[in-house]
Motif scaffolding. Structure first.
Motif, PDB file in Angstrom:
ATOM      1  N   TRP A 160      -2.902  -7.497   3.475  1.00  0.00           N
ATOM      2  CA  TRP A 160      -2.312  -6.523   4.383  1.00  0.00           C
ATOM      3  C   TRP A 160      -1.912  -7.249   5.663  1.00  0.00           C
ATOM      4  CZ3 TRP A 160      -3.188  -4.614   9.256  1.00  0.00           C
ATOM      5  CH2 TRP A 160      -2.521  -3.426   9.575  1.00  0.00           C
ATOM      6  N   ASN A 182       0.839  -1.207   0.000  1.00  0.00           N
ATOM      7  CA  ASN A 182       0.000   0.000   0.000  1.00  0.00           C
ATOM      8  C   ASN A 182       0.863   1.242   0.000  1.00  0.00           C
ATOM      9  OD1 ASN A 182      -0.269  -1.302   2.865  1.00  0.00           O
ATOM     10  ND2 ASN A 182      -0.903   0.758   3.317  1.00  0.00           N
ATOM     11  N   ASP A 183       0.699   2.151   0.918  1.00  0.00           N
ATOM     12  CA  ASP A 183       1.303   3.494   0.826  1.00  0.00           C
ATOM     13  C   ASP A 183       2.770   3.566   0.370  1.00  0.00           C
ATOM     14  OD1 ASP A 183      -0.952   3.620   2.393  1.00  0.00           O
ATOM     15  OD2 ASP A 183      -0.001   4.615   4.079  1.00  0.00           O
ATOM     16  N   MET A 204       3.432  -5.686   8.504  1.00  0.00           N
ATOM     17  CA  MET A 204       3.801  -4.473   7.777  1.00  0.00           C
ATOM     18  C   MET A 204       5.282  -4.136   7.932  1.00  0.00           C
ATOM     19  SD  MET A 204       1.191  -4.301   6.137  1.00  0.00           S
ATOM     20  CE  MET A 204       1.756  -3.041   5.001  1.00  0.00           C
ATOM     21  N   GLN A 214       4.700   0.393   2.023  1.00  0.00           N
ATOM     22  CA  GLN A 214       4.057  -0.538   2.942  1.00  0.00           C
ATOM     23  C   GLN A 214       3.959  -1.889   2.240  1.00  0.00           C
ATOM     24  OE1 GLN A 214       2.351   0.224   6.441  1.00  0.00           O
ATOM     25  NE2 GLN A 214       4.426   0.897   5.987  1.00  0.00           N
ATOM     26  N   TYR A 267       4.880   0.892  10.084  1.00  0.00           N
ATOM     27  CA  TYR A 267       3.874   1.610   9.301  1.00  0.00           C
ATOM     28  C   TYR A 267       4.527   2.760   8.524  1.00  0.00           C
ATOM     29  CZ  TYR A 267      -0.448  -0.551  11.197  1.00  0.00           C
ATOM     30  OH  TYR A 267      -1.483  -1.384  11.520  1.00  0.00           O
ATOM     31  N   SER A 268       3.692   3.572   7.914  1.00  0.00           N
ATOM     32  CA  SER A 268       4.176   4.584   6.966  1.00  0.00           C
ATOM     33  C   SER A 268       5.054   5.649   7.601  1.00  0.00           C
ATOM     34  CB  SER A 268       2.991   5.249   6.269  1.00  0.00           C
ATOM     35  OG  SER A 268       2.433   4.336   5.360  1.00  0.00           O
ATOM     36  N   TYR A 289      -4.367   7.404  -3.234  1.00  0.00           N
ATOM     37  CA  TYR A 289      -4.345   7.548  -1.779  1.00  0.00           C
ATOM     38  C   TYR A 289      -2.914   7.618  -1.270  1.00  0.00           C
ATOM     39  CZ  TYR A 289      -6.293   7.180   2.894  1.00  0.00           C
ATOM     40  OH  TYR A 289      -6.688   7.461   4.176  1.00  0.00           O
ATOM     41  N   ALA A 290      -2.777   8.259  -0.095  1.00  0.00           N
ATOM     42  CA  ALA A 290      -1.523   8.247   0.670  1.00  0.00           C
ATOM     43  C   ALA A 290      -0.353   8.865  -0.098  1.00  0.00           C
ATOM     44  CB  ALA A 290      -1.176   6.821   1.119  1.00  0.00           C
ATOM     45  N   GLU A 330      -4.857  10.644   7.449  1.00  0.00           N
ATOM     46  CA  GLU A 330      -3.639   9.851   7.333  1.00  0.00           C
ATOM     47  C   GLU A 330      -2.655  10.542   6.381  1.00  0.00           C
ATOM     48  OE1 GLU A 330      -5.263   5.399   8.148  1.00  0.00           O
ATOM     49  OE2 GLU A 330      -5.475   6.014   6.083  1.00  0.00           O
ATOM     50  N   CYS A 331      -1.400  10.160   6.510  1.00  0.00           N
ATOM     51  CA  CYS A 331      -0.339  10.504   5.553  1.00  0.00           C
ATOM     52  C   CYS A 331      -0.299  11.974   5.129  1.00  0.00           C
ATOM     53  CB  CYS A 331      -0.456   9.633   4.309  1.00  0.00           C
ATOM     54  SG  CYS A 331      -0.297   7.882   4.683  1.00  0.00           S
ATOM     55  N   TRP A 385      -9.129   1.717   0.325  1.00  0.00           N
ATOM     56  CA  TRP A 385      -9.338   0.775   1.434  1.00  0.00           C
ATOM     57  C   TRP A 385     -10.697   0.098   1.369  1.00  0.00           C
ATOM     58  CZ3 TRP A 385      -5.454  -1.296   3.450  1.00  0.00           C
ATOM     59  CH2 TRP A 385      -4.286  -0.592   3.721  1.00  0.00           C
ATOM     60  N   ARG A 414       0.430   8.667  13.804  1.00  0.00           N
ATOM     61  CA  ARG A 414       1.214   7.959  12.781  1.00  0.00           C
ATOM     62  C   ARG A 414       1.588   8.827  11.572  1.00  0.00           C
ATOM     63  NH1 ARG A 414      -3.897   5.241  12.659  1.00  0.00           N
ATOM     64  NH2 ARG A 414      -5.072   5.557  10.719  1.00  0.00           N
ATOM     65  N   ASP A 415       2.323   8.173  10.691  1.00  0.00           N
ATOM     66  CA  ASP A 415       2.677   8.668   9.352  1.00  0.00           C
ATOM     67  C   ASP A 415       3.581   9.903   9.371  1.00  0.00           C
ATOM     68  OD1 ASP A 415       1.007   6.591   8.703  1.00  0.00           O
ATOM     69  OD2 ASP A 415      -0.677   7.845   8.105  1.00  0.00           O
TER      70      ASP A 415
HETATM   71  C1  FRU Z   1      -2.747   4.717   5.058  1.00  0.00           C
HETATM   72  C2  FRU Z   1      -2.356   3.883   6.273  1.00  0.00           C
HETATM   73  C3  FRU Z   1      -1.445   4.666   7.179  1.00  0.00           C
HETATM   74  C4  FRU Z   1      -0.685   3.585   7.911  1.00  0.00           C
HETATM   75  C5  FRU Z   1      -0.550   2.530   6.841  1.00  0.00           C
HETATM   76  C6  FRU Z   1      -0.581   1.124   7.364  1.00  0.00           C
HETATM   77  O1  FRU Z   1      -3.162   3.973   3.971  1.00  0.00           O
HETATM   78  O2  FRU Z   1      -3.527   3.459   6.945  1.00  0.00           O
HETATM   79  O3  FRU Z   1      -2.107   5.568   8.027  1.00  0.00           O
HETATM   80  O4  FRU Z   1       0.561   4.038   8.379  1.00  0.00           O
HETATM   81  O5  FRU Z   1      -1.598   2.721   5.922  1.00  0.00           O
HETATM   82  O6  FRU Z   1      -0.285   0.190   6.353  1.00  0.00           O
END
Ligand code: FRU
Length: 472
Positions: A46, A21-22, A49, A38, A78-79, A257-258, A190-191, A279, A135-136
């Motif tokens: 998923w 993902n991200d 991670m 990710q 995570y991210s 996204y992200a 997020e992000c 998501w 996070r992020d």
């Molecule tokens: C965004 C997210 C972030 C998190 C990551 C986890 O898509 O939910 O907030 O760090 O993915 O994989």
């Protein structure tokens, strides 16, 4: 689900196998673009991670490297982000360390071999608020008369807040301000990223663009799922002040996204990369055996429209440069639709005069019953993008979609369409609007069918792009 396996994209970043993902830790370093992401090193779902790693010299052809930061029994990775710091440009990563009890804190690692291997900081976590939604971390640079400092943006996801921290040594951080909550509730933030851009290319007119990814939560979840927004404002090294406290949609499709920016992109350019996923249904897409893809990298700019700065997203140099070598042909549309078979994955640039064509309809099909219909309606100044068909419906009940893109009426119509396996990206009005959608058309050669309301010419330039480096 072998018969629904998705064709692997040729000029986008995807992992050879497993879940992605991200984008994380985007940095241009010693002549290469590095993208971490990710990643689940062990499967197509998923979980576990970790940070995968790939790099590229041209943003078109990617080499995948060994997993950079692997999950452990003590933490999920995570991210986060990477900066090239100091005179030797040593890479420093910040990521969110998620403990088995769900606590989210920011941790640090450094690399002495250009990102291939990483040493976690023995003092981790560097920032811990006891929160389960903190996070992020995105590290950016800020310099003014008072000097240089690092800024870290993080989210308190559930509070819909961006927390701004400041540091001079990339070690100790001071919380200096908070942005939000702003905009609709019922989502997590997020992000984040914060990117300085010159309005209309004027360096004395700098504005800061806050990028945000929002994902619906709770009972009455928005079936459109996750999406990105932005705010234009000012940043003084401490406080971000939006010009209008209203989130603007960053991409009008369902699968962007992200996205965050690269540290140290050449020539001071702002280049972002996003995850082409949502998501809402990402876990339901076929794993083939890769699952997850990045968007085209996009160059950002700000242009004044109706007195206010608007974000412009342009395709990367490898696409722009390639199109510049193609002589457009003119397709004469009459009452009959015209089929344009595409010879492979690549980009198509179309230009037309809406006052002559009236409504223009484009249809993309290949060898499934899935189809994409793009309708440009000059009367409502909008573009409608619909993906439909059984191949799409079987993924998830909310996968089929129509995205309506409001256009600025007074411009000649220009559409850049990029199709690479299941990845469809539209750059409309020179990048004033974008639409990113996963589309399940099958693995055969696609056909673009053109039809207009009135007999009229449309200028078309087609460039095939693929994995093999162009030698011509
Ligand atoms: C965004 C997210 C972030 C998190 C990551 C986890 O898509 O939910 O907030 O760090 O993915 O994989």
């Amino acid at each position: 689900d072998e018969q629904h396996a998705l064709p692997r994209p040729g000029f986008h970043l995807t992992p050879q196998r497993n879940w992605m993902n991200d984008p994380n830790g985007l940095v241009f370093h010693r002549g290469r673009w590095h993208a971490f992401f990710q990643y689940n090193p062990e499967g197509g779902d998923w979980g576990n991670m970790s940070w995968g790693h790939a790099s590229s010299v041209d943003l078109q052809h990617w080499d995948e490297h060994p997993v950079a930061l692997r999950y452990t029994a003590e933490e999920q990775v995570y991210s986060g982000s990477v900066v090239a710091a100091g005179p030797d440009g040593r890479l420093t990563a910040y990521y969110t360390s998620v403990s088995p009890d769900g606590r989210q804190a920011q941790a640090r690692a450094t690399s002495d071999d250009d990102g291939l291997t990483w040493q976690r900081d023995p003092d981790n976590p560097i920032l811990d608020r006891g929160s389960h939604a903190f996070r992020d971390p995105k590290i950016i640079r800020y310099e003014d008369a008072a000097g240089f400092r690092w800024i870290m943006l993080t989210v308190e996801a559930v509070e819909r807040q961006v927390l701004v921290y400041s540091s001079t040594d990339l070690r100790s951080w001071e919380h200096v301000s908070t942005v939000g909550p702003i905009g609709p509730a019922g989502v997590v933030w997020e992000c984040p990223d914060l990117i300085p851009l010159a309005v209309d290319g004027r360096p004395d007119e700098l504005r800061w663009v806050l990028l945000l990814s929002t994902n619906p939560v709770g009972d009455a979840q928005d079936p459109d799922g996750s999406s990105m927004s932005y705010l234009v404002g000012d940043f003084d090294g401490t406080v971000f002040t939006p010009q209008r406290a209203e989130l603007q949609r960053l991409d009008h499709g369902r699968d962007f996204y992200a996205a965050v920016g690269f540290d140290r992109a050449p020539d001071g350019e702002a280049v972002i990369l996003g995850w082409m996923g949502n998501w809402r249904y990402a876990a339901d897409l076929p794993a083939s055996p890769w699952r997850g893809a990045m968007s085209l990298p996009r160059r950002l700019a700000l242009t004044t429209v109706d007195g206010a700065p608007r974000l412009v997203q342009e395709p990367p140099a490898f696409v722009r440069d390639r199109l510049a070598t193609i002589e457009p042909t003119t397709v004469a549309l009459s009452s009959d639709a015209v089929d344009l078979p595409l010879e492979g994955d690549g980009v198509v640039e179309l230009r037309w005069d809406p006052s002559v064509t009236g409504e223009l309809r484009l249809r993309l099909t290949a060898d499934t019953d899935g189809a994409v219909l793009i309708v440009h309606d000059p009367r409502s100044s909008s573009l409608a993008v619909t993906r439909s068909g059984g191949a799409m419906d079987t993924v998830h009940p909310d996968f089929a979609s129509t995205s309506i893109v409001p256009l600025t009426g007074d411009r000649p119509a220009r559409l850049l369409l990029s199709l690479d396996g299941p990845l469809l990206e539209l750059f409309v009005d020179g990048g004033l609007a974008t639409v990113s959608d996963l589309v399940l058309l099958g693995s055969g050669r696609p056909t673009l069918t053109l039809a207009s309301e009135r007999a009229s010419p449309v200028s078309v330039a087609v460039a095939v792009l693929d994995r093999a480096p162009a030698t011509d």
